[in-house]
Design a protein around this motif. Structure first.
Motif, short mmCIF file in Angstrom:
data_model
loop_
_atom_site.label_atom_id
_atom_site.label_comp_id
_atom_site.label_asym_id
_atom_site.label_seq_id
_atom_site.Cartn_x
_atom_site.Cartn_y
_atom_site.Cartn_z
N GLU A 172 -13.13 34.41 5.46
CA GLU A 172 -12.91 35.68 4.85
C GLU A 172 -11.81 35.62 3.81
N ALA A 173 -10.63 34.79 4.26
CA ALA A 173 -9.43 34.72 3.47
C ALA A 173 -9.61 33.85 2.41
N MET A 174 -10.55 32.82 2.31
CA MET A 174 -10.85 31.84 1.35
C MET A 174 -11.68 32.99 0.26
N LYS A 175 -12.43 33.77 0.58
CA LYS A 175 -13.33 34.49 -0.33
C LYS A 175 -12.41 35.44 -1.03
N LYS A 176 -11.43 36.27 -0.30
CA LYS A 176 -10.45 36.98 -0.86
C LYS A 176 -9.54 36.43 -1.79
N HIS A 177 -9.16 35.25 -1.56
CA HIS A 177 -7.92 34.62 -2.49
C HIS A 177 -8.72 33.69 -3.40
N GLY A 178 -9.81 33.29 -3.41
CA GLY A 178 -10.11 32.07 -4.17
C GLY A 178 -9.95 30.85 -3.62
N CYS A 179 -10.22 30.34 -2.42
CA CYS A 179 -9.90 29.09 -2.15
C CYS A 179 -11.24 28.27 -1.73
N VAL A 180 -11.14 27.05 -1.71
CA VAL A 180 -12.38 26.25 -1.38
C VAL A 180 -12.03 25.26 -0.20
N TYR A 181 -13.12 24.85 0.55
CA TYR A 181 -12.94 23.90 1.66
C TYR A 181 -13.91 22.61 1.32
N PHE A 182 -13.20 21.64 1.14
CA PHE A 182 -13.69 20.34 0.81
C PHE A 182 -13.84 19.54 2.06
N GLY A 183 -15.02 19.00 2.23
CA GLY A 183 -14.99 17.93 3.21
C GLY A 183 -14.92 16.29 2.85
N MET B 227 0.86 -1.45 0.11
CA MET B 227 0.03 0.13 -0.09
C MET B 227 0.95 1.27 -0.07
N ALA B 228 0.31 2.41 -0.70
CA ALA B 228 1.09 3.54 -0.57
C ALA B 228 1.21 4.44 0.81
N ILE B 229 -0.01 3.91 1.54
CA ILE B 229 -0.32 4.75 2.70
C ILE B 229 -1.25 3.83 3.58
N GLY B 230 -1.37 4.04 4.89
CA GLY B 230 -2.12 3.48 5.63
C GLY B 230 -3.49 4.23 5.77
N SER B 231 -4.37 3.99 6.68
CA SER B 231 -5.77 4.80 6.58
C SER B 231 -5.31 6.10 6.60
N ALA B 232 -6.43 7.10 5.98
CA ALA B 232 -5.93 8.49 5.79
C ALA B 232 -7.34 9.09 5.69
N GLY B 233 -8.17 9.13 7.07
CA GLY B 233 -9.15 9.90 7.01
C GLY B 233 -8.83 11.32 7.38
N PRO B 234 -9.82 12.19 7.27
CA PRO B 234 -9.70 13.60 7.47
C PRO B 234 -9.61 13.87 9.07
N THR B 235 -8.90 14.99 9.59
CA THR B 235 -8.80 15.39 10.74
C THR B 235 -9.75 16.76 11.06
N THR B 236 -10.19 16.94 12.23
CA THR B 236 -10.95 18.24 12.46
C THR B 236 -10.20 19.55 11.85
N GLY C 182 -7.11 24.92 -1.95
CA GLY C 182 -8.00 23.96 -1.50
C GLY C 182 -7.53 23.58 -0.13
N MET C 183 -8.51 23.04 0.66
CA MET C 183 -8.28 22.23 1.89
C MET C 183 -9.16 21.44 2.02
N ILE C 184 -8.77 20.13 2.60
CA ILE C 184 -9.77 18.83 2.74
C ILE C 184 -9.66 18.64 4.25
N GLY C 185 -10.83 18.56 4.95
CA GLY C 185 -10.88 18.10 6.41
C GLY C 185 -12.26 17.69 6.63
N LYS C 186 -12.86 17.86 7.90
CA LYS C 186 -13.98 17.51 8.36
C LYS C 186 -14.24 18.88 9.42
N GLY C 187 -15.58 19.12 9.59
CA GLY C 187 -16.04 20.10 10.50
C GLY C 187 -16.13 21.63 10.10
N LYS C 188 -16.46 22.46 10.73
CA LYS C 188 -16.59 23.74 10.64
C LYS C 188 -15.21 24.48 10.52
N ARG C 189 -15.38 25.76 9.94
CA ARG C 189 -14.01 26.70 9.77
C ARG C 189 -14.62 28.04 10.31
#
Length: 187
Positions: A112-123, A72-81, A99-106
């Motif tokens: 505001e930084a996401m809106k200003k710079h064109g970034c998205v948050y993925f769950g 395997m390339a990696i072990g279990s790889a679930g998102p953190t808070t 882009g950022m991938i995780g779980k839970g609220k921001r």
């Protein structure tokens, strides 16, 4: 709703086409990073030193994977808070992170930084780390090896499933999705 395929790098222009609630499959190169690594990245910025990775047009996955099993390339790889990175994310977004991938609220400063710079948050789905790891074809530590599972890794991923939680306009699935659900209960 159709699933959108994304191939990195993720430019701000591409990021701005994604909408809160979109289902995506991410392929290409992404990086890992949790709070200890983010703290070090911000310390380097404070010192005027270059970062060990170029975050421009990149996605960081908030994950501390388990060790890889044979074959395997990696072990279990679930998102953190994700709120653990809130103190650091605006600074990294200013450097070009899209882009950022995780779980839970921001927090509001991150949004505001996401809106200003064109970034998205993925769950990504919490508790599905073994399944998500199957989308990771290659993993190598590229910075902070002493942090072990929290080291920064360069991942090559294929069709990593995620949902756009917060888009580059600040639309938040955790807010509007809840409101829509409550409306259906009231009908």
């Amino acid at each position: 709703m159709a699933t959108i395929k994304i191939t990195t790098p993720l430019t701000p222009e591409k990021a701005r086409t994604l909408k809160s609630g979109d289902s995506v499959l991410i392929s290409g190169v992404i990086y890992t990073g949790r709070d200890a690594a983010h703290k070090r990245l911000c310390q380097l910025l404070d010192e005027g030193k270059p970062l060990p990775i170029d975050v421009k047009d990149q996605i960081i996955y908030f994950v501390g994977p388990s060790p890889a099993k044979p074959g395997m390339a990696i072990g279990s790889a679930g998102p953190t808070t994700s709120y653990r990175m809130d103190a650091y994310s605006p600074r990294i977004i200013e450097q070009g992170l899209t882009g950022m991938i995780g779980k839970g609220k921001r927090g509001p400063e991150v949004i505001e930084a996401m809106k200003k710079h064109g970034c998205v948050y993925f769950g990504a789905i919490g508790g599905a780390g073994a399944l998500l790891s199957k989308c990771i074809k290659k993993a190598e530590v590229v910075a902070y090896e002493d942090l072990q599972s929290e080291a920064i890794r360069r991942l090559e991923v294929e069709d990593l499933p995620a949902t756009v939680i917060i888009d580059a306009e600040g639309n938040n699935l955790y807010q509007w999705g809840r409101e829509e659900y409550l409306e259906t209960l009231n009908k």
